[in-house]
Scaffold this motif. Sequence first.
Motif, PDB file in Angstrom:
ATOM      1  N   CYS A 184       0.835  -1.202   0.000  1.00 42.31           N
ATOM      2  CA  CYS A 184       0.000   0.000   0.000  1.00 42.31           C
ATOM      3  C   CYS A 184       0.868   1.250   0.000  1.00 42.31           C
ATOM      4  CB  CYS A 184      -0.905  -0.025   1.227  1.00 42.31           C
ATOM      5  SG  CYS A 184      -1.815   1.518   1.520  1.00 42.31           S
ATOM      6  N   VAL A 185       0.515   2.225  -0.819  1.00 44.82           N
ATOM      7  CA  VAL A 185       1.281   3.457  -0.908  1.00 44.82           C
ATOM      8  C   VAL A 185       1.102   4.320   0.338  1.00 44.82           C
ATOM      9  CG1 VAL A 185      -0.537   4.784  -2.064  1.00 44.82           C
ATOM     10  CG2 VAL A 185       1.849   5.372  -2.466  1.00 44.82           C
ATOM     11  N   THR A 197      -1.226   1.990  -5.140  1.00 46.36           N
ATOM     12  CA  THR A 197      -2.575   1.597  -4.750  1.00 46.36           C
ATOM     13  C   THR A 197      -2.713   1.685  -3.238  1.00 46.36           C
ATOM     14  OG1 THR A 197      -2.721   0.084  -6.630  1.00 46.36           O
ATOM     15  CG2 THR A 197      -4.291  -0.252  -4.819  1.00 46.36           C
ATOM     16  N   LEU A 198      -3.872   2.181  -2.768  1.00 45.20           N
ATOM     17  CA  LEU A 198      -4.155   2.235  -1.339  1.00 45.20           C
ATOM     18  C   LEU A 198      -4.901   0.993  -0.905  1.00 45.20           C
ATOM     19  CD1 LEU A 198      -5.341   5.963  -1.039  1.00 45.20           C
ATOM     20  CD2 LEU A 198      -3.238   5.001  -0.068  1.00 45.20           C
ATOM     21  N   CYS A 199      -4.628   0.535   0.310  1.00 40.69           N
ATOM     22  CA  CYS A 199      -5.384  -0.582   0.855  1.00 40.69           C
ATOM     23  C   CYS A 199      -6.724  -0.084   1.398  1.00 40.69           C
ATOM     24  CB  CYS A 199      -4.578  -1.271   1.963  1.00 40.69           C
ATOM     25  SG  CYS A 199      -4.314  -0.248   3.445  1.00 40.69           S
ATOM     26  N   CYS A 202      -6.623   2.472   4.355  1.00 39.85           N
ATOM     27  CA  CYS A 202      -6.061   3.820   4.161  1.00 39.85           C
ATOM     28  C   CYS A 202      -7.051   4.673   3.375  1.00 39.85           C
ATOM     29  CB  CYS A 202      -4.730   3.731   3.405  1.00 39.85           C
ATOM     30  SG  CYS A 202      -3.371   3.071   4.394  1.00 39.85           S
ATOM     31  N   PRO A 203      -7.242   5.940   3.769  1.00 41.58           N
ATOM     32  CA  PRO A 203      -8.210   6.794   3.083  1.00 41.58           C
ATOM     33  C   PRO A 203      -7.709   7.188   1.690  1.00 41.58           C
ATOM     34  CG  PRO A 203      -6.999   8.024   4.762  1.00 41.58           C
ATOM     35  CD  PRO A 203      -6.600   6.590   4.909  1.00 41.58           C
TER      36      PRO A 203
END
Length: 203
Positions: A184-185, A197-199, A202-203
């Motif tokens: 996740c970034v 990509t965000l998980c 994470c917002p």
Amino acid sequence: MQQAEGFTAPGRAPMLVVRWKAGRVHVSQDGIKTWCGAPVPAGATRTVPTVDWHQHTNCYNCAYRLWPLHAPPGYLRPVNGQDFPIRRACSHSGDPRACTTCTLRPPRNWPCTRGCTDQRDHQADRRYTQCTVFPPRQPTGPGGRCIQGCESTNRVLHRANPGMFFDLADSDSLTCYHCGLYVCVGCEAVPVASTLTLCDACP
């Protein structure tokens, strides 16, 4: 007033060194006019003709115009009015300012908290120092992912080396230190399918 005559041969030809106006030191071929084009005043201080003019002048325009025909061997042409005294070239890269052997750049992470004594190893052009701690990599499962959970290279290295600065690549925050796959970034710990990509957490 001493006159310098017949100084037309290229190379290390003798020149007059002339000083006036708050220590400005010019070079003249005939004692009448400087190489930068200024007339030599009657009250100027003149030396005897010398071949080491480059060791005395601090006039950029004189040096600039002298260089094509009278460049001293083994020296670097000044690049501006502050580039004096004229510097010798080094045997490693030519310009000692760009040579890490001749000129130490301001060190990072110094003094070293790990007790290093080699300041050169902490120079700003080194991505990692010799004292950098690299934790052992965790085992991966059948799918190539970490069994115990992923974590970015950025997080792992900073945790193992508190207070140290690293010039890391952007990918070191986007890929896992152990398995090399994407994380996740945002949190740099949750596996994701693609880069940047965000998980879900994470917002």
